[in-house]
Each structure stands twice: as C-alpha cells, then as structure tokens.
Enzyme design. Structure first.
Site, PDB file in Angstrom:
ATOM      1  CB  CYS A 112      37.144  45.117  35.816  1.00  0.00           C
ATOM      2  SG  CYS A 112      35.556  45.455  35.017  1.00  0.00           S
ATOM      3  CB  CYS A 115      31.993  47.610  36.075  1.00  0.00           C
ATOM      4  SG  CYS A 115      32.046  46.049  35.175  1.00  0.00           S
ATOM      5  CB  SER A 116      33.935  46.150  40.245  1.00  0.00           C
ATOM      6  OG  SER A 116      32.558  45.831  40.305  1.00  0.00           O
ATOM      7  CB  CYS A 117      34.747  42.020  35.728  1.00  0.00           C
ATOM      8  SG  CYS A 117      33.362  42.563  34.719  1.00  0.00           S
TER       9      CYS A 117
END
Lengths: 212, 115
Positions: A112, A115-117
C-alpha cells in the site's frame, strides 16, 4: 536475559518518553467522543478485541482449504470476501478482497503505497516494515530487489505482479502449495502458511513454516 | 449486473439505469489516469498519474467518491472502481526487471479517461 541471578528486584516498567502530538490528539478526540456520548468506552474496547482476534492463522486456514478443495479455491478466487465469510470471517471494515494466486508463471506481491491498507479481517495487523516508507516506495519500482532481500529470487521468466492497495479493495496472496506436502492434513498445511507468504514476500516451504 | 439473471430478465423489459450506475469502462479498455492535482483527500498515487494501462476488471459494487466523502459529501457519489494493470516499463522509465512485470491498482472512475 536469562543469565543473571534472580535474587534482586527488577526495574519497574516505566514509560519515560513524552506522548507524541498524535497520541495526545487521539486521547483528546477519544475523550471528547465519549464525553458527548457519540461512542462508548466499551465500543473502543470491543473493536480492539476484534482486531486482536484477527491473526495470520485465519489466512493460513483459508489457504490450506484452497489447496485441498478445488471448488473452494474457485470461489475464493472469484469472490475473496464471500469465500472468507464462509469461514465466519467478517469484513468489519467493509473492504472487499481479491485473492491473487501464485503459479509457476506468476508471482504476486502486495503493498500500500499511500498508507497501510492490508487484509486486516483475515491477517490482523500488518508488520511494521509493511507500513514504513522503504518497503512502500521500493515494492512498486524494484519489486525483484525487495523480494531478493527477503531471500526470494524470482526467475526472469516468471511475471512479477505488484498490487498497490489504495481504496476499498484488499489483497491476499494465495501461495503455491510446497512440494512434498501431499500427505499433509489440512491443519498441517495451514501451519505451514506464514504471514509473509500471504503478503507475497516469501514462498511457503516445509522448512520455515509454523515458526512463531 | 443486469445480464446475470436471464430468467428474471425475460419477464420484464430492460429498465433504464441512472447515469453512473453502469460501469463506464469494460475489461480490456485502454485507460489513461488523469494527471490533475486536486486539493484534499484522494487515492490515486502520484506515480501513476498520466500513465496508460488496461482495465482488468470492474470492482462491484460501486463505491463512494472518496474525494467527496473526505469532506463529508457522499450523496449520489457512487461510481465504479476499476482494477487497472500497467506494464512496469510504462510506469518506470528504465525499469530493470523483465518487460512482463506489471503493476495493478484500483482507480475510481472519475480519474480515468479513455486512452
């Protein structure tokens, strides 16, 4: 540290660092929301329980079932979320799930960049390296170098597919079933499947599966 | 999808769908990612703006327009996301890996133009 005598008291656990701006902001917003009866403390606690209950063991069970049950695998590849819901795995964040199958000809890697999906409903919280900028930046422009640093060397004739998760879709890599696992039970297969294999940075193998 | 239930379809004439309900792009369509720079929350990474790829699949169901949703506006803002595949060599000049390597991402309809 196990090599010292236990005849003295340990230092008490203390938090010396001052809270960061974002920690202070989180506390302030949370207290305001509770004070105004918009959410309750029990709802926050419950959501933490939800997150804590999601671990790579769920993903491992999904992968093992897909390896032994071709009909399930077909459903999983056609509708990842629906197939996981058959296992009682809820998608509390209302994301959908695309399951990406690794084959002789294709190796998938997920990232991702924004961000941090991450497929939290089936894997839980992402590892720290997944959230940090070096991985997020490099996975998309030099995926083969990143994979090699994990010890995964992909032959040139195999296509590397990087999926960048940015919106409402999450990904789970369906790794290849390792050679020599024909006699394994479903539970034994599930124990081989590591978190990193479902991110796509390593294959599943018989040696380092089931490590803690 | 309106074509998925032939038995039901045979009983009624095809209803008219609202604008935006039907996907604007089909799998295989060549698409160009818009290179605009709006203010606010958006989910199209900079490195893909202006790049050309191919629609791999339409993500169902349609989703909210995340840029509008970021400002609390979401009424009537549903459109489709598309899974789009790009050749790495299209995204990165001088990509060192084999030409067959590809990158995939979901892009909201308002960011795609027919290439």
């Amino acid at each position: 540290m196990f090599d010292h005598d236990h005849d003295h008291p340990h230092e008490p656990i203390v938090t010396a660092a001052r809270p960061s701006l974002y920690e202070i902001m989180e506390t302030a917003v949370r207290e305001l929301l509770i004070e105004r009866h918009l959410i309750g403390a029990h709802e926050i606690r419950r959501q933490i329980e939800v997150l804590d209950s999601r671990t790579p063991a769920l993903g491992g069970a999904i992968v093992a079932r897909a390896w032994i049950d071709p009909a399930f695998k077909a459903r999983l590849l056609a509708d990842g979320r629906g197939a996981c819901e058959e296992f009682g795995i809820s998608f509390y964040d209302d994301t959908s799930l695309i399951v990406l199958e690794n084959t002789e000809a294709v190796h998938n890697l997920i990232v991702c960049t924004l961000c941090s999906c991450y497929p939290r409903p089936v894997l839980g919280l992402p590892p720290d390296w997944y959230k940090l900028k070096p991985y997020r930046a490099r996975a998309i422009f030099e995926p083969r170098a990143v994979l090699a640093e994990f010890g995964t060397v992909i032959p040139a004739e195999v296509e590397v597919r990087v999926s960048d998760s940015t919106s409402m879709v999450r990904y789970l890599v369906l790794p290849r079933r390792p050679e020599g696992s024909d006699d394994f039970t479903e539970a034994e297969l599930a124990a081989l499947v590591t978190r990193d294999a479902m991110i796509g940075v390593v294959p599943v193998n018989l040696i380092d599966g089931a490590s803690p | 999808m309106q074509d998925s239930h032939p038995a039901a379809q045979s009983l009624i004439s095809k209803p008219v769908w609202a604008l935006g309900e039907e996907p604007a792009f089909r799998p295989g369509a060549r698409v160009h990612v818009s290179s605009r720079s709006p203010i606010g929350h958006y989910r199209v990474p900079l490195y893909l703006r202006g790049k050309t790829g191919s629609v791999v699949s339409v993500i169902e169901p349609a989703g909210l327009n995340n840029e509008e949703e970021g400002f609390g506006r979401n009424a009537g803002g549903r459109r489709h996301y598309y899974r789009v595949g790009f050749e790495m060599s299209e995204v990165w000049a001088g990509y060192p890996g084999p030409v067959r390597d590809r990158l995939f991402i979901e892009v909201f309809e308002t960011w795609l133009e027919r290439a």
